[in-house]
Design a protein around this motif. Sequence first.
Motif, PDB file in Angstrom:
ATOM      1  N   ASP A   1     -12.759  -8.409  -7.141  1.00  0.00           N
ATOM      2  CA  ASP A   1     -13.337  -7.900  -6.028  1.00  0.00           C
ATOM      3  C   ASP A   1     -12.896  -8.546  -4.748  1.00  0.00           C
ATOM      4  OD1 ASP A   1     -15.048  -6.397  -7.716  1.00  0.00           O
ATOM      5  OD2 ASP A   1     -16.772  -7.579  -7.127  1.00  0.00           O
ATOM      6  N   GLU A   2     -12.606 -10.016  -4.862  1.00  0.00           N
ATOM      7  CA  GLU A   2     -12.265 -10.503  -3.703  1.00  0.00           C
ATOM      8  C   GLU A   2     -10.669 -10.202  -3.355  1.00  0.00           C
ATOM      9  OE1 GLU A   2     -12.818 -13.281  -0.513  1.00  0.00           O
ATOM     10  OE2 GLU A   2     -14.088 -11.895  -1.441  1.00  0.00           O
ATOM     11  N   ASP A   3      -9.947  -9.957  -4.314  1.00  0.00           N
ATOM     12  CA  ASP A   3      -8.531  -9.860  -4.430  1.00  0.00           C
ATOM     13  C   ASP A   3      -8.367  -8.654  -3.591  1.00  0.00           C
ATOM     14  OD1 ASP A   3      -7.906 -12.044  -5.484  1.00  0.00           O
ATOM     15  OD2 ASP A   3      -7.223 -11.227  -7.142  1.00  0.00           O
ATOM     16  N   LEU A   4      -9.039  -7.393  -4.041  1.00  0.00           N
ATOM     17  CA  LEU A   4      -8.929  -6.171  -3.319  1.00  0.00           C
ATOM     18  C   LEU A   4      -9.529  -6.296  -1.811  1.00  0.00           C
ATOM     19  CD1 LEU A   4      -8.505  -3.006  -3.431  1.00  0.00           C
ATOM     20  CD2 LEU A   4     -10.941  -2.809  -4.135  1.00  0.00           C
ATOM     21  N   ARG A   5     -10.499  -6.803  -1.507  1.00  0.00           N
ATOM     22  CA  ARG A   5     -11.114  -6.914  -0.169  1.00  0.00           C
ATOM     23  C   ARG A   5      -9.921  -7.598   0.726  1.00  0.00           C
ATOM     24  NH1 ARG A   5     -13.344 -10.395   3.237  1.00  0.00           N
ATOM     25  NH2 ARG A   5     -13.489 -12.195   1.527  1.00  0.00           N
ATOM     26  N   LEU A   6      -9.389  -8.881   0.333  1.00  0.00           N
ATOM     27  CA  LEU A   6      -8.647  -9.549   1.077  1.00  0.00           C
ATOM     28  C   LEU A   6      -7.174  -8.631   1.477  1.00  0.00           C
ATOM     29  CD1 LEU A   6      -8.799 -13.036  -0.414  1.00  0.00           C
ATOM     30  CD2 LEU A   6      -9.749 -12.277   1.902  1.00  0.00           C
ATOM     31  N   MET A   7      -6.740  -7.885   0.493  1.00  0.00           N
ATOM     32  CA  MET A   7      -5.375  -7.116   0.637  1.00  0.00           C
ATOM     33  C   MET A   7      -5.639  -6.103   1.573  1.00  0.00           C
ATOM     34  SD  MET A   7      -3.111  -8.511  -1.022  1.00  0.00           S
ATOM     35  CE  MET A   7      -3.962 -10.133  -0.710  1.00  0.00           C
ATOM     36  N   VAL A   8      -6.928  -5.346   1.526  1.00  0.00           N
ATOM     37  CA  VAL A   8      -7.308  -4.319   2.534  1.00  0.00           C
ATOM     38  C   VAL A   8      -7.535  -4.901   3.913  1.00  0.00           C
ATOM     39  CG1 VAL A   8      -8.891  -2.762   3.190  1.00  0.00           C
ATOM     40  CG2 VAL A   8      -8.204  -2.785   0.920  1.00  0.00           C
ATOM     41  N   GLU A   9      -8.123  -6.009   3.929  1.00  0.00           N
ATOM     42  CA  GLU A   9      -8.654  -6.811   5.558  1.00  0.00           C
ATOM     43  C   GLU A   9      -7.367  -7.146   6.141  1.00  0.00           C
ATOM     44  OE1 GLU A   9     -11.471  -9.720   4.808  1.00  0.00           O
ATOM     45  OE2 GLU A   9     -13.149  -8.098   4.601  1.00  0.00           O
ATOM     46  N   SER A  10      -6.426  -7.484   5.092  1.00  0.00           N
ATOM     47  CA  SER A  10      -4.933  -8.137   5.544  1.00  0.00           C
ATOM     48  C   SER A  10      -4.139  -7.041   6.106  1.00  0.00           C
ATOM     49  CB  SER A  10      -4.376  -9.085   4.655  1.00  0.00           C
ATOM     50  OG  SER A  10      -3.886  -8.353   3.506  1.00  0.00           O
ATOM     51  N   GLY A  11      -4.329  -6.038   5.642  1.00  0.00           N
ATOM     52  CA  GLY A  11      -3.668  -4.842   6.014  1.00  0.00           C
ATOM     53  C   GLY A  11      -2.439  -4.561   4.986  1.00  0.00           C
ATOM     54  N   ARG A  12      -2.346  -5.357   4.133  1.00  0.00           N
ATOM     55  CA  ARG A  12      -1.205  -4.923   3.088  1.00  0.00           C
ATOM     56  C   ARG A  12      -1.722  -3.848   2.136  1.00  0.00           C
ATOM     57  NH1 ARG A  12       2.610  -8.493   3.116  1.00  0.00           N
ATOM     58  NH2 ARG A  12       2.359 -10.576   4.172  1.00  0.00           N
ATOM     59  N   LEU A  13      -3.037  -3.235   1.941  1.00  0.00           N
ATOM     60  CA  LEU A  13      -3.250  -2.348   1.041  1.00  0.00           C
ATOM     61  C   LEU A  13      -3.758  -1.212   1.893  1.00  0.00           C
ATOM     62  CD1 LEU A  13      -3.175  -0.918  -1.566  1.00  0.00           C
ATOM     63  CD2 LEU A  13      -5.108  -2.268  -2.244  1.00  0.00           C
ATOM     64  N   ARG A  14      -3.513  -0.014   1.681  1.00  0.00           N
ATOM     65  CA  ARG A  14      -4.317   1.036   2.264  1.00  0.00           C
ATOM     66  C   ARG A  14      -3.908   2.336   1.488  1.00  0.00           C
ATOM     67  NH1 ARG A  14      -0.803   4.565   5.734  1.00  0.00           N
ATOM     68  NH2 ARG A  14       0.846   3.347   6.100  1.00  0.00           N
ATOM     69  N   ALA A  15      -5.272   3.213   1.413  1.00  0.00           N
ATOM     70  CA  ALA A  15      -5.240   4.366   0.482  1.00  0.00           C
ATOM     71  C   ALA A  15      -5.327   5.743   1.548  1.00  0.00           C
ATOM     72  CB  ALA A  15      -6.294   4.394  -0.601  1.00  0.00           C
ATOM     73  N   THR A  16      -4.585   6.590   0.931  1.00  0.00           N
ATOM     74  CA  THR A  16      -4.744   8.024   1.566  1.00  0.00           C
ATOM     75  C   THR A  16      -4.343   9.055   0.551  1.00  0.00           C
ATOM     76  OG1 THR A  16      -3.338   9.268   3.436  1.00  0.00           O
ATOM     77  CG2 THR A  16      -2.079   7.734   1.951  1.00  0.00           C
ATOM     78  N   ALA A  17      -4.905  10.377   1.120  1.00  0.00           N
ATOM     79  CA  ALA A  17      -4.512  11.485   0.339  1.00  0.00           C
ATOM     80  C   ALA A  17      -3.435  12.259   0.957  1.00  0.00           C
ATOM     81  CB  ALA A  17      -5.924  12.481   0.204  1.00  0.00           C
ATOM     82  N   ASP A  18      -2.907  11.787   2.013  1.00  0.00           N
ATOM     83  CA  ASP A  18      -1.767  12.617   2.817  1.00  0.00           C
ATOM     84  C   ASP A  18      -0.459  12.043   2.080  1.00  0.00           C
ATOM     85  OD1 ASP A  18      -0.050  13.647   4.166  1.00  0.00           O
ATOM     86  OD2 ASP A  18      -1.008  12.930   6.047  1.00  0.00           O
ATOM     87  N   TYR A  19       0.219  12.860   1.275  1.00  0.00           N
ATOM     88  CA  TYR A  19       1.537  12.647   0.803  1.00  0.00           C
ATOM     89  C   TYR A  19       2.832  12.338   1.605  1.00  0.00           C
ATOM     90  CZ  TYR A  19      -0.674  12.673  -3.831  1.00  0.00           C
ATOM     91  OH  TYR A  19      -1.238  12.436  -5.049  1.00  0.00           O
ATOM     92  N   ALA A  20       2.503  13.076   2.797  1.00  0.00           N
ATOM     93  CA  ALA A  20       3.495  12.790   3.898  1.00  0.00           C
ATOM     94  C   ALA A  20       4.046  11.478   4.154  1.00  0.00           C
ATOM     95  CB  ALA A  20       2.891  13.444   5.063  1.00  0.00           C
ATOM     96  N   PHE A  21       2.921  10.596   3.859  1.00  0.00           N
ATOM     97  CA  PHE A  21       3.245   9.049   3.872  1.00  0.00           C
ATOM     98  C   PHE A  21       4.161   8.475   3.216  1.00  0.00           C
ATOM     99  CE2 PHE A  21      -0.848   9.139   6.406  1.00  0.00           C
ATOM    100  CZ  PHE A  21      -0.473   8.417   7.589  1.00  0.00           C
ATOM    101  N   LEU A  22       4.673   9.461   2.071  1.00  0.00           N
ATOM    102  CA  LEU A  22       5.816   8.881   1.146  1.00  0.00           C
ATOM    103  C   LEU A  22       6.996   8.927   1.955  1.00  0.00           C
ATOM    104  CD1 LEU A  22       5.022  11.144  -1.614  1.00  0.00           C
ATOM    105  CD2 LEU A  22       4.767   8.696  -1.970  1.00  0.00           C
ATOM    106  N   ARG A  23       7.239   9.351   3.046  1.00  0.00           N
ATOM    107  CA  ARG A  23       8.649   9.079   3.770  1.00  0.00           C
ATOM    108  C   ARG A  23       8.720   7.599   4.245  1.00  0.00           C
ATOM    109  NH1 ARG A  23       5.355  12.204   7.788  1.00  0.00           N
ATOM    110  NH2 ARG A  23       6.482  14.070   6.949  1.00  0.00           N
ATOM    111  N   GLU A  24       7.528   6.901   4.307  1.00  0.00           N
ATOM    112  CA  GLU A  24       7.523   5.505   4.877  1.00  0.00           C
ATOM    113  C   GLU A  24       7.841   4.513   3.664  1.00  0.00           C
ATOM    114  OE1 GLU A  24       3.936   4.177   6.483  1.00  0.00           O
ATOM    115  OE2 GLU A  24       3.784   6.093   8.035  1.00  0.00           O
ATOM    116  N   VAL A  25       7.978   4.992   2.447  1.00  0.00           N
ATOM    117  CA  VAL A  25       7.828   4.109   1.121  1.00  0.00           C
ATOM    118  C   VAL A  25       9.394   3.903   0.724  1.00  0.00           C
ATOM    119  CG1 VAL A  25       5.467   4.765   0.423  1.00  0.00           C
ATOM    120  CG2 VAL A  25       7.499   5.493  -0.905  1.00  0.00           C
ATOM    121  N   ASP A  26       9.490   2.672   0.400  1.00  0.00           N
ATOM    122  CA  ASP A  26      10.859   2.229  -0.312  1.00  0.00           C
ATOM    123  C   ASP A  26      10.944   2.670  -1.949  1.00  0.00           C
ATOM    124  OD1 ASP A  26      12.304   1.317   1.957  1.00  0.00           O
ATOM    125  OD2 ASP A  26      10.672  -0.097   2.041  1.00  0.00           O
TER     126      ASP A  26
END
Length: 448
Positions: A75-100
């Motif tokens: 639980d703590e790992d997920l919370r810290l990754m989200v709060e640090s901005g390293r992990l976010r979730a979306t349903a918008d596949y247009a953001f795939l243009r940002e991924v390597d």
Amino acid sequence: MNTPKETADSLLQESLLQRLNDRTAVIGVIGLGYVGLPLSVEKAKAGYHVIGFDVQAGKIDMVNAGYNYIGDVVDEDLRLMVESGRLRATADYAFLREVDAVAICVPTPLDLYRQPDTSYVENSVREIAKELHPGMLVVLESTTYPGTTEELIRPILEATGLVCGRDFFLAYSPERVDPGNKSYNTKNTPKVVGGITPACSQIAAALYRQVLEGEVKVVSSPAVAEMEKIYENTFRHINIALANEMALLCSRMNIDVWEVIEAAGTKPYGFMAFYPGPGLGGHCIPVDPFYLTWKAKEYNYHTRLIELAGEINNAMPEFVVQRIGDVLNEHRKAVSGSTVYLLGAAYKKDIDDYRESPVLKMIELLESKGAKVIISDTHIRSIRHRQREYACEEMTPQLLASADIAVITTDHSGFDYELIAKESRILFDTRGALRSRKGLKPEAYYLL
């Protein structure tokens, strides 16, 4: 001397490797379930910025709120990754243009005819194709039949005009997740990688080596990696079927199959213990081997052993219900009108997953025979099957004492076995849960 085009291709590869190695790459994960969410968290913990994609709004909201819904994620790992901005979730596949680099971790079920349903994979790949750009890595992790990466995914991506191995990179790396395993998890389990080209393999392996502690084994092709995964699960499927068949025979011969397996386990070589049970569950073992039986027909080959193992394993819930009837009959009771208390709904111990659980079939069979079914589970509040909701009751002395028979269907560590042994009128143990608990076997105790 390299041509300008070859030099540009090499620079694409080197640039992506550099971003992976210095962890400035943005990583996408499609599917935030039992495989995708743990993988997303580990990639974020490794220092990457991770975007998780899913079609379920509920999962997206929970991830973005830092709320964990997968048992193998801390639980703590997920919370810290989200709060640090390293992990976010979306349903918008247009953001795939940002991924390597993007990993596909979506379901691969069987349809009504026990044929592979690759629609989730295909839909994901078509979304990737819309945003595919030079220097991008695509990895399929979903379990599937040999040939999927090369025959299904590659053509969709190359229809964009980009060439695999030159403009973009494609590999297969099967997920290895064992829910509830206290020793091995996403982080420390060895990984297998097979790319379309050597460059594809090199880049995919580089990513996983940055994220995981386990060995990364590179094989010669995606087909080898796809077959390897199927072989892993088929190995378990067949050996569980052997244990179940031994249980069926030992029951007729009045031999304790658990003692037989325990004795065989004293051999220090050439034997690996598998145990009988009420049937197979989960998304992998009951499903994956049939991807191979389907594909084998293309080569005019009939996988007899796999299909026979499936018949044996699929028949176990019916055998358990038959044994429940036999045990009740010994005590001058009929199944019809009896209260049957099922202890466990999950398909294996200490997890909250009841997909394909043999308990679902047992409930159907028992209710069809007129039994009243009560369920308890230490990890699940309710189960839904065939448009009906079944609440999982809190286990109490009163419930145990009121049932005509209690059946241990999942051997959760959290069950109070002393209470179960003390209060059950009749106890039928399909998991051998009380064999190692001395002094807990009630007078009316029956083993599978």
